[in-house]
Structures are given as C-alpha cells and as structure tokens.
Design a protein around this motif. Structure first.
Motif, mmCIF file in Angstrom:
data_model
loop_
_atom_site.group_PDB
_atom_site.id
_atom_site.type_symbol
_atom_site.label_atom_id
_atom_site.label_comp_id
_atom_site.label_asym_id
_atom_site.label_seq_id
_atom_site.Cartn_x
_atom_site.Cartn_y
_atom_site.Cartn_z
ATOM 1 N N ALA A 22 63.717 18.629 21.960
ATOM 2 C CA ALA A 22 63.349 19.898 22.606
ATOM 3 C C ALA A 22 61.831 19.982 22.778
ATOM 4 O O ALA A 22 61.347 20.410 23.836
ATOM 5 N N TYR A 23 61.079 19.575 21.757
ATOM 6 C CA TYR A 23 59.619 19.559 21.886
ATOM 7 C C TYR A 23 59.173 18.564 22.960
ATOM 8 O O TYR A 23 58.231 18.829 23.709
ATOM 9 N N PHE A 24 59.856 17.430 23.038
ATOM 10 C CA PHE A 24 59.542 16.441 24.063
ATOM 11 C C PHE A 24 59.782 17.024 25.456
ATOM 12 O O PHE A 24 58.996 16.803 26.379
ATOM 13 N N PHE A 25 60.864 17.797 25.629
ATOM 14 C CA PHE A 25 61.125 18.424 26.917
ATOM 15 C C PHE A 25 60.083 19.490 27.235
ATOM 16 O O PHE A 25 59.774 19.722 28.412
ATOM 17 N N CYS A 26 59.525 20.142 26.237
ATOM 18 C CA CYS A 26 58.410 21.066 26.478
ATOM 19 C C CYS A 26 57.222 20.303 27.062
ATOM 20 O O CYS A 26 56.595 20.752 28.031
ATOM 21 N N PHE A 27 56.940 19.158 26.473
ATOM 22 C CA PHE A 27 55.850 18.313 26.982
ATOM 23 C C PHE A 27 56.142 17.871 28.414
ATOM 24 O O PHE A 27 55.267 17.944 29.285
ATOM 25 N N LEU A 28 57.371 17.418 28.670
ATOM 26 C CA LEU A 28 57.735 16.973 30.023
ATOM 27 C C LEU A 28 57.630 18.101 31.043
ATOM 28 O O LEU A 28 57.171 17.891 32.168
ATOM 29 N N LEU A 29 58.045 19.303 30.657
ATOM 30 C CA LEU A 29 57.960 20.439 31.571
ATOM 31 C C LEU A 29 56.501 20.759 31.883
ATOM 32 O O LEU A 29 56.149 21.041 33.033
ATOM 33 N N LEU A 30 55.644 20.690 30.882
ATOM 34 C CA LEU A 30 54.227 20.932 31.099
ATOM 35 C C LEU A 30 53.636 19.890 32.055
ATOM 36 O O LEU A 30 52.917 20.234 33.001
ATOM 37 N N VAL A 31 53.966 18.629 31.839
ATOM 38 C CA VAL A 31 53.486 17.556 32.722
ATOM 39 C C VAL A 31 54.015 17.767 34.135
ATOM 40 O O VAL A 31 53.274 17.633 35.122
ATOM 41 N N LEU A 32 55.276 18.112 34.249
ATOM 42 C CA LEU A 32 55.869 18.314 35.569
ATOM 43 C C LEU A 32 55.255 19.519 36.285
ATOM 44 O O LEU A 32 55.083 19.489 37.506
ATOM 45 N N MET A 33 54.912 20.554 35.532
ATOM 46 C CA MET A 33 54.265 21.711 36.154
ATOM 47 C C MET A 33 52.919 21.318 36.767
ATOM 48 O O MET A 33 52.524 21.861 37.788
ATOM 49 N N ILE A 34 52.250 20.365 36.133
ATOM 50 C CA ILE A 34 50.962 19.909 36.648
ATOM 51 C C ILE A 34 51.157 18.951 37.826
ATOM 52 O O ILE A 34 50.422 19.001 38.810
ATOM 53 N N ALA A 35 52.179 18.095 37.741
ATOM 54 C CA ALA A 35 52.339 17.009 38.709
ATOM 55 C C ALA A 35 53.463 17.231 39.718
ATOM 56 O O ALA A 35 53.838 16.295 40.419
ATOM 57 N N VAL A 36 53.998 18.428 39.825
ATOM 58 C CA VAL A 36 55.166 18.628 40.686
ATOM 59 C C VAL A 36 54.847 18.412 42.168
ATOM 60 O O VAL A 36 55.651 17.835 42.897
ATOM 61 N N ILE A 37 53.698 18.829 42.612
ATOM 62 C CA ILE A 37 53.383 18.710 44.041
ATOM 63 C C ILE A 37 53.284 17.240 44.468
ATOM 64 O O ILE A 37 53.932 16.838 45.444
ATOM 65 N N PRO A 38 52.523 16.398 43.744
ATOM 66 C CA PRO A 38 52.528 14.979 44.145
ATOM 67 C C PRO A 38 53.905 14.329 44.023
ATOM 68 O O PRO A 38 54.274 13.491 44.859
ATOM 69 N N CYS A 39 54.668 14.719 43.001
ATOM 70 C CA CYS A 39 56.013 14.139 42.823
ATOM 71 C C CYS A 39 56.932 14.510 43.978
ATOM 72 O O CYS A 39 57.635 13.644 44.519
ATOM 73 N N ILE A 40 56.933 15.756 44.366
ATOM 74 C CA ILE A 40 57.783 16.198 45.472
ATOM 75 C C ILE A 40 57.348 15.538 46.775
ATOM 76 O O ILE A 40 58.176 15.102 47.573
ATOM 77 N N ASN A 41 56.026 15.439 46.988
ATOM 78 C CA ASN A 41 55.530 14.773 48.205
ATOM 79 C C ASN A 41 55.916 13.301 48.221
ATOM 80 O O ASN A 41 56.217 12.746 49.275
ATOM 81 N N TRP A 42 55.923 12.661 47.058
ATOM 82 C CA TRP A 42 56.305 11.255 46.975
ATOM 83 C C TRP A 42 57.795 11.073 47.261
ATOM 84 O O TRP A 42 58.196 10.140 47.936
ATOM 85 N N ILE A 43 58.619 12.008 46.759
ATOM 86 C CA ILE A 43 60.065 11.896 46.930
ATOM 87 C C ILE A 43 60.507 12.354 48.322
ATOM 88 O O ILE A 43 61.280 11.674 48.993
ATOM 89 N N LEU A 44 60.021 13.504 48.755
ATOM 90 C CA LEU A 44 60.493 14.093 50.009
ATOM 91 C C LEU A 44 59.534 13.909 51.176
ATOM 92 O O LEU A 44 59.872 14.270 52.311
ATOM 93 N N GLY A 45 58.348 13.416 50.908
ATOM 94 C CA GLY A 45 57.360 13.295 51.979
ATOM 95 C C GLY A 45 56.809 14.665 52.325
ATOM 96 O O GLY A 45 56.722 15.550 51.488
ATOM 97 N N THR A 46 56.466 14.842 53.560
ATOM 98 C CA THR A 46 55.891 16.128 53.982
ATOM 99 C C THR A 46 56.932 16.977 54.697
ATOM 100 O O THR A 46 56.603 17.747 55.591
ATOM 101 N N ALA A 47 58.174 16.827 54.299
ATOM 102 C CA ALA A 47 59.248 17.606 54.925
ATOM 103 C C ALA A 47 59.023 19.090 54.702
ATOM 104 O O ALA A 47 58.375 19.506 53.738
#
Length: 144
Positions: A15-40
């Motif tokens: 559960a603590y690890f998922f807290c860390f992952l959520l924090l990282v994802l909150m910071i990196a969500v925009i580049p991740c989404i752009n990488w996966i979906l492009g500029t759709a």
C-alpha cells in the motif's frame, strides 16, 4: 513460512508502494499519456479524468493503510473498520461515476467504469459483513 502477520505487513508495504507510485504518476502523467496516446484529442481528457480521480485514490490508499494498521493492532471488527470500508466503497463509486461520464467520449473508460463499479459492489458487501460481525461481537461482549 506464511503467517497472517507477515501477509499483513507485506500488504501494508505494498500500500505504501502504491502511494509512491501514485505520487510519481501524478508528476509524470502528462508525458506518459502523450507517449501512449500521442497528441490525440482524448489524451487531454484522460489527464483530466486522472487528476479528477486522484483525491479518491489518495483517500482509498489512506483507508487501506488504516485498515491494515487496525488489523495489526487486532482491532478488526470495530466501527472504525466499518467506516473505513464505507469510505473506501464511496471512493470506488466516485471513480466509477467519473469513468461513466468519460466513457461516452473515450470508450476505453468503459472498462474502468466496470472495474470500479464491481469494486464498489464488493466493498459494500464486505462493509455489510463487517458491520454485522461488529454488531454480533458487541452483543457477545455484553453476554455474561
């Protein structure tokens, strides 16, 4: 060797690890989404939906951690645990509603809507079981 204490501690660590992952994802969500979906066009919608669901995710993780700490302190069938399960189920219901609204624009969210809806149902059943067990426990404590 497997013990219930080790399993609970491992789950708490997860559960603590998922807290860390959520924090990282909150910071990196925009580049991740752009990488996966492009500029759709719906890439922005995915980012918005993610950030709208983040408060529910943080609340759910907090409730899970509190539940696990209750288990470690042998305070399982209590009003606090029932309340935490209720909050957890409402978090899943909130995410389900957000995904329901978004799925009309981006159909992939139908899967998330179903998953969060199923989790809401499971948690409501567990909450009802815990609530009844708490009532029985309190009744038995009053019996001589």
């Amino acid at each position: 060797m497997y013990t219930s204490l080790k399993s609970t501690k491992l789950t708490l660590f997860t559960a603590y690890f998922f807290c860390f992952l959520l924090l990282v994802l909150m910071i990196a969500v925009i580049p991740c989404i752009n990488w996966i979906l492009g500029t759709a066009q719906f890439a922005k919608l995915c980012v918005i939906a993610f950030y709208v669901c983040c408060p529910a995710a943080w609340t759910a993780l907090f409730c899970i951690i509190r539940l696990l700490k209750n288990i470690l302190s042998d305070d399982i069938f209590s009003a606090r645990s029932v309340k935490l399960l209720r909050i957890l189920s409402w978090c899943c219901a909130y995410v389900s509603l957000v995904c329901f609204a978004v799925m009309f624009i981006f159909r992939l969210f139908f899967v998330f809507f179903l998953g969060a809806g199923l989790m809401t149902l499971i948690l409501r059943v567990l909450k009802n079981v815990f609530e009844k067990a708490t009532e029985i426990k309190e009744e038995n404590e009053l019996t001589i």
